[in-house]
Motif scaffolding. Structure first.
Motif, PDB file in Angstrom:
ATOM      1  N   TYR A  20       0.912  -1.354  -0.055  1.00  0.00           N
ATOM      2  CA  TYR A  20       0.037   0.188  -0.132  1.00  0.00           C
ATOM      3  C   TYR A  20       0.809   1.349   0.156  1.00  0.00           C
ATOM      4  O   TYR A  20       0.431   2.045  -0.809  1.00  0.00           O
ATOM      5  N   PHE A  21       1.952   1.191   0.681  1.00  0.00           N
ATOM      6  CA  PHE A  21       2.805   2.581   1.017  1.00  0.00           C
ATOM      7  C   PHE A  21       3.565   2.709  -0.321  1.00  0.00           C
ATOM      8  O   PHE A  21       3.859   3.668  -0.767  1.00  0.00           O
ATOM      9  N   ILE A  22       3.988   1.540  -0.968  1.00  0.00           N
ATOM     10  CA  ILE A  22       4.959   1.796  -2.208  1.00  0.00           C
ATOM     11  C   ILE A  22       4.018   2.178  -3.283  1.00  0.00           C
ATOM     12  O   ILE A  22       4.269   2.931  -3.978  1.00  0.00           O
ATOM     13  N   LEU A  23       2.818   1.490  -3.365  1.00  0.00           N
ATOM     14  CA  LEU A  23       1.994   2.029  -4.442  1.00  0.00           C
ATOM     15  C   LEU A  23       1.446   3.477  -4.147  1.00  0.00           C
ATOM     16  O   LEU A  23       1.641   4.362  -5.224  1.00  0.00           O
ATOM     17  N   THR A  29       4.394  10.150  -6.818  1.00  0.00           N
ATOM     18  CA  THR A  29       5.710  10.713  -7.187  1.00  0.00           C
ATOM     19  C   THR A  29       6.179  10.199  -8.828  1.00  0.00           C
ATOM     20  O   THR A  29       6.997  10.768  -9.202  1.00  0.00           O
ATOM     21  N   LEU A  30       5.514   9.210  -9.308  1.00  0.00           N
ATOM     22  CA  LEU A  30       5.722   8.736 -10.501  1.00  0.00           C
ATOM     23  C   LEU A  30       4.631   8.642 -11.688  1.00  0.00           C
ATOM     24  O   LEU A  30       4.737   9.280 -12.593  1.00  0.00           O
ATOM     25  N   LEU A  31       3.560   7.895 -11.172  1.00  0.00           N
ATOM     26  CA  LEU A  31       2.360   7.569 -12.314  1.00  0.00           C
ATOM     27  C   LEU A  31       1.562   9.045 -12.330  1.00  0.00           C
ATOM     28  O   LEU A  31       1.315   9.257 -13.550  1.00  0.00           O
ATOM     29  N   PHE A  32       1.232   9.663 -11.199  1.00  0.00           N
ATOM     30  CA  PHE A  32       0.618  10.726 -11.408  1.00  0.00           C
ATOM     31  C   PHE A  32       0.937  12.085 -10.736  1.00  0.00           C
ATOM     32  O   PHE A  32       0.202  12.830 -10.347  1.00  0.00           O
TER      33      PHE A  32
END
Length: 138
Positions: A20-23, A29-32
């Motif tokens: 959950y935290f990595i998501l 910071t990367l995807l959105f």
């Protein structure tokens, strides 16, 4: 319900929490990243290193959400993947998404619906992952 703490699989909670935290880290910071900054009205501001509270705070909240979900799974006697998905939908939409949108509706967030969409969808996907990991390792 608190009595269920002794019955929980703490290894599954740790794995679900980390996922959950990595998501969240990847999501914001990367995807959105760009969309998130736009939702906050900060797309034109220089990039800054986040203060520790912006990393530690979400981690603690994610841990509490994961533990609470594990308790609910035991108390509700979730015993199938279908029930697991239903729980994820109820908790995800009924609490996490709704609360995220509610928090966003304030004068400090210029695009509350956009913010709710970005952050709410993160929480919805996150709780699905949490529920699936917890059930698979139950």
């Amino acid at each position: 319900m608190i009595g269920q703490l002794a019955n929980l699989n703490w290894i599954s909670i740790a794995i679900a929490f980390v996922a959950y935290f990595i998501l969240g880290a990847l999501w914001f910071t990367l995807l959105f990243k760009k969309q998130y900054l736009i939702s906050l009205g900060k797309e034109n501001e220089p990039e800054q290193k986040p203060a520790p509270i912006f990393i530690i705070g979400p981690a603690i909240c994610s841990l509490f959400i994961t533990i609470t979900t594990a308790i609910l799974m035991y108390v509700l006697k979730i015993d199938s993947y279908q029930s697991t998905i239903e729980l994820a939908l109820v908790v995800g939409i009924g609490y996490l998404v709704a609360n995220t949108v509610n928090i966003a509706i304030n004068p400090n967030i210029p695009k509350p619906i956009f913010y709710g969409l970005i952050s709410g969808s993160y929480h919805l996907l996150g709780i699905f992952i949490v529920c699936l990991v917890l059930f698979a390792m139950k």
